[in-house]
Write an enzyme that holds these catalytic residues in place. Structure first.
Site, PDB file in Angstrom:
ATOM      1  N   SER A   1       0.815  -1.209   0.000  1.00 48.84           N
ATOM      2  CA  SER A   1       0.000   0.000   0.000  1.00 48.84           C
ATOM      3  C   SER A   1       0.856   1.270   0.000  1.00 48.84           C
ATOM      4  CB  SER A   1      -0.931  -0.068   1.211  1.00 48.84           C
ATOM      5  OG  SER A   1      -2.060   0.687   0.947  1.00 48.84           O
TER       6      SER A   1
ATOM      7  N   HIS B   1      -7.552  -5.551  -0.426  1.00 46.93           N
ATOM      8  CA  HIS B   1      -6.326  -4.800  -0.152  1.00 46.93           C
ATOM      9  C   HIS B   1      -5.606  -5.389   1.064  1.00 46.93           C
ATOM     10  CE1 HIS B   1      -3.972  -1.156  -0.470  1.00 46.93           C
ATOM     11  NE2 HIS B   1      -4.126  -0.916   0.811  1.00 46.93           N
TER      12      HIS B   1
HETATM   13  C1  GCU Z   1      -5.388   4.848   1.505  1.00 40.88           C
HETATM   14  C2  GCU Z   1      -4.748   5.616   0.379  1.00 40.88           C
HETATM   15  C3  GCU Z   1      -3.881   4.724  -0.509  1.00 40.88           C
HETATM   16  C4  GCU Z   1      -2.916   3.927   0.329  1.00 40.88           C
HETATM   17  C5  GCU Z   1      -3.664   3.210   1.427  1.00 40.88           C
HETATM   18  C6  GCU Z   1      -2.776   2.491   2.434  1.00 40.88           C
HETATM   19  O1  GCU Z   1      -6.347   3.973   0.983  1.00 40.88           O
HETATM   20  O2  GCU Z   1      -5.771   6.247  -0.354  1.00 40.88           O
HETATM   21  O3  GCU Z   1      -3.169   5.504  -1.436  1.00 40.88           O
HETATM   22  O4  GCU Z   1      -2.184   3.049  -0.459  1.00 40.88           O
HETATM   23  O5  GCU Z   1      -4.415   4.143   2.195  1.00 40.88           O
HETATM   24  O6  GCU Z   1      -1.612   2.799   2.577  1.00 40.88           O
HETATM   25  O7  GCU Z   1      -3.320   1.634   3.122  1.00 40.88           O
END
Ligand code: GCU
Length: 455
Positions: free
Chosen positions: A292, A433
């Protein structure tokens, strides 16, 4: 070896049997198989519908992706085009500078006064399966400056230096395993269950273990090194007063000054500085990985520091592996508004103007070339734009080919759970995710392949 029955063999059998029906059935089966091979990934239409409803203004419909032209990673600023591998370092330097200026910002070098203190060395950790080390990295060499704790697990009984995976974690080293020997983080972190007044409590020990399959990593012969990203720079916008910015910045901040992603990536390079001093680790075989926001960080860390042998991005999305120009899922404007401290000041100029960016994220992947790079997406994680992540790999492929290596061994996005592994690797897995054991297994296989190891 499997015996593949071909049509002529079947035809002979069929003729002998006096009927063509068998031939027709076999031909149909072959046709189906071919169709299956040509299969590609598509987002679940129900998910697209429900996300579109839930997040008005966010693009989730592939048919509505705007037309765009990507900057050519091989086109030099002077109008010439790189046609010889010898010219690549000059183009690489240009691209790196563009990312520094417009996206992540410029970080300082290695601080002269930085120190490493190994404060824990346990031989029989994890029931005798591991050697555990914990190292305090004091960036300014003093106790009042920022301190990053690096936790390293090595496979017990290793004969000689081992390759390693290095990644930052979201909530403290003590969350990656229930091991009571891991120092409980004392750094600032976001309040959540088990975090009181922005400090971790014992309740959070081992809570991120699912994302860190340490026994598996060690059994495959790799070390795992990790640090809490908030030790480098706390993840909230405070005008760059805390963390390494406060400790190392001098004077006014320029629009291309390093922001948080650049700071975390810089911290990964400092962790590698330590690993280079550790005789149990083969510092020439360190894979940098991240999930992420920390996947964005891993890509930038691997881009700026060629000591990283493999670069791996897990669900990194916008500002990571996904193409900004597609404006699918999270956009440049959205990320800059939600997380103003992640990217440098100049990046804000491109809110809703992705087409003006002198780079796109395929060039970030190309900065890893010719080193192996792996990008992973997840089926339900449309916010991170799986197709945009794949297309980024594809658009980086010409650089890998120019450098005489196999790039991405496919033109079409592979179907679900069907990893492709060339010098560029890619998969889209079932699920949301997350950094899963499935993802890890692919990274271990990918590292084995490129480090010439067998399971
Ligand atoms: C949010 C953000 C993302 C990121 C994510 C994370 O969703 O919008 O860009 O990758 O957090 O780090 O969990």
């Amino acid at each position: 070896m499997k015996h593949v029955v071909n049509l002529s063999e079947i035809a002979t059998v069929a003729l002998l049997a006096g009927t063509w029906l068998v031939v027709l059935a076999a031909a149909a089966a072959q046709g189906e198989a071919a169709e299956k091979r040509a299969d590609t990934w598509h987002a679940d239409p129900d998910l697209v519908r429900s996300l579109t409803k839930r997040r008005a203004g966010t693009l989730y419909d592939e048919a509505k992706v705007p037309d765009y032209t990507l900057p050519d990673p091989l086109a030099m600023a002077d109008g010439t085009r790189v046609t010889d591998p010898k010219q690549w370092p000059a183009r690489r330097a240009e691209i790196l500078d563009l990312f520094r200026t417009h996206v992540y910002g410029r970080a300082p070098g290695r601080p002269e006064k930085m120190t490493f203190e190994v404060f824990d060395l346990a031989d029989g950790a994890l029931g005798g399966k591991a050697v555990r080390r914990q190292v305090a990295v004091r960036f300014t060499g003093t106790d009042d400056g920022p301190r990053m704790d690096l936790l390293v697990y090595l496979p017990a009984g290793a004969k000689g230096p081992v390759p390693a995976f290095l990644l930052l974690n979201f909530a403290g080293n003590h969350t990656v395993h229930a091991d009571p020997g891991i120092r409980l983080s004392t750094s600032w972190m976001r309040n959540r269950s088990g975090v009181v007044d922005h400090r971790a409590t014992e309740k959070t020990r081992g809570t991120a273990a699912k994302r860190f399959p340490i026994p598996l990593i060690l059994a495959r012969g790799y070390a795992l090194a990790t640090a809490y990203y908030g030790d480098i720079d706390p993840d909230h916008h405070d005008g760059f007063k805390n963390g390494v910015h406060g400790a190392l910045d001098k004077g006014e901040r320029d629009p291309d000054a390093w922001a948080s992603i650049a700071a975390w990536a810089w911290g990964l390079a400092r962790a590698l500085d330590y690993l280079e001093t550790d005789k149990s680790v083969d510092a020439k075989r360190v894979a940098v990985l991240g999930h992420s926001r920390l996947g964005k960080t891993a890509l930038w860390a691997g881009a700026r520091d060629e000591r990283f042998a493999i670069v791996i991005s897990n669900d990194s999305g916008c500002g990571g592996a996904a193409l900004s120009r597609r404006a699918f899922g999270e956009t440049v404007e959205r990320i800059n508004k939600s997380f103003p401290h992640w990217f440098c000041g100049n990046f804000k100029k491109y809110n809703s103007k992705e087409g003006d960016l002198p780079v796109d994220q395929h060039m970030l992947i190309a900065l890893a070339a010719p080193r192996p790079v792996y990008v992973a997406s997840a089926d339900r994680d449309l916010w991170a734009d799986p197709r945009g992540e794949f297309l980024s790999c594809k658009a980086a492929d010409p650089v890998y080919r120019l450098l005489g290596t196999e790039g991405l061994p496919t033109d079409t996005m592979p179907p679900l759970d069907a990893p492709v592994m060339g010098r560029i690797g890619y998969h889209v897995r079932t699920g949301g995710h997350d950094l899963s054991e499935y993802d890890w297994r692919q990274y271990l296989d990918f590292a084995d392949k490129h480090f010439g190891r067998t399971k």
